[in-house]
Each structure stands twice: as structure tokens, then as C-alpha cells.
Scaffold this active site. Sequence first.
Site, PDB file in Angstrom:
ATOM      1  N   GLU A 193       1.284   3.879  -4.148  1.00 13.81           N
ATOM      2  CA  GLU A 193       0.070   3.652  -4.136  1.00 13.81           C
ATOM      3  C   GLU A 193      -0.389   3.653  -5.291  1.00 13.81           C
ATOM      4  OE1 GLU A 193      -3.127   4.941  -1.340  1.00 13.81           O
ATOM      5  OE2 GLU A 193      -2.135   4.007   0.335  1.00 13.81           O
ATOM      6  N   ASP A 226      -8.224   8.253   4.039  1.00 13.25           N
ATOM      7  CA  ASP A 226      -9.104   7.522   2.636  1.00 13.25           C
ATOM      8  C   ASP A 226     -10.378   8.457   3.065  1.00 13.25           C
ATOM      9  OD1 ASP A 226      -7.576   5.946   1.013  1.00 13.25           O
ATOM     10  OD2 ASP A 226      -8.373   3.702   2.013  1.00 13.25           O
ATOM     11  N   HIS A 264      -3.074  -1.074  -1.296  1.00  9.79           N
ATOM     12  CA  HIS A 264      -2.604  -0.427  -0.203  1.00  9.79           C
ATOM     13  C   HIS A 264      -1.789  -1.689  -0.204  1.00  9.79           C
ATOM     14  CE1 HIS A 264      -5.917   1.151   2.428  1.00  9.79           C
ATOM     15  NE2 HIS A 264      -6.014   2.354   1.614  1.00  9.79           N
ATOM     16  N   HIS A 274      -8.040   2.675  -5.607  1.00  5.40           N
ATOM     17  CA  HIS A 274      -6.273   2.745  -5.127  1.00  5.40           C
ATOM     18  C   HIS A 274      -5.897   1.631  -4.743  1.00  5.40           C
ATOM     19  CE1 HIS A 274      -8.122   4.031  -1.225  1.00  5.40           C
ATOM     20  NE2 HIS A 274      -6.635   3.550  -1.280  1.00  5.40           N
TER      21      HIS A 274
END
Length: 142
Positions: free
Chosen positions: A23, A97, A86, A84
Site C-alpha cells: 500500500e 482503516d 489497496h 492510500h
Amino acid sequence: MIEFAREAYDDVVRRAGAGGAEEVCGVLAGSRGDGDEPSVVARAHEAENVADAPEVRYRIDPEEQLELFEAIEADGRDVVGFYHSHPAGPTRPSETDAARATWPGYSYVVCALDGCPFVGSWRWRGDEEGFEQETVAVRSER
């Protein structure tokens, strides 16, 4: 609603793809909307992912986060939120998260790469309701 400048949106997608199996993460800068006004992302600031398991989670070092916040404010912009990726995960915030979200009213953008890149955004409500999905738009430069 959250609107990205084309360059900022492309940066998030490009960085997510370059992260491979790990990530990537960063801080979004621009102007935070209130009520009916959308948040506008002018720039995506990359941060190092210092999580213990970067394949399934992200963490921005608190000192680096503070430096990014100060740089954003020095440029006359607001912190809009965070992004971010995935690499193989869901197109929405994961349970991790949600458990680690700490900035109520800020946007949390996820770039999912399982298939075609998908960029979604959720505003953290800071209560038992958790995340509220936002519409994502991309602005053409005018």
C-alpha cells in the site's frame, strides 16, 4: 463531494500502481468543503508507508505527517484528507482503516487496484456511523 485537480488524481493512481504489492499513502492538500461545498484536492503529497505489514495496511510516521501538514499550510492550503491504495483489497475502507481513522470530517481516499484502478472517497464521521461515502469528481484545468 470531493473534487480532484486532474494532476492530483493522476498522481494518486500512478503512485498506487507503482507501489506493487504494498500500500502507498499520502496527504491530500487543497480546500476543505463544508456543507454543500465540495472539498477540492489541488495536490497529493506522497508519504512513506511505515506500517509493520505494508501489504495490508498503511501508516504515516507522525513526524512526517506533521511536516507534510506544515508544508501544506505554508503553501496556503488546507489538509483535505489522506489517501492510500489497496493493491488487492476492497474498493472501500477496510475494517482496519475504520479502526485507525482518527480525523473526523476529513476524507479518506482509497485507490483500489484489483482490476482497473478505482478511486473512492469516504469522509470519517468520527462516531459509530463510521465512514460516509463521497462522490469523486475530477476537474479539468481551466
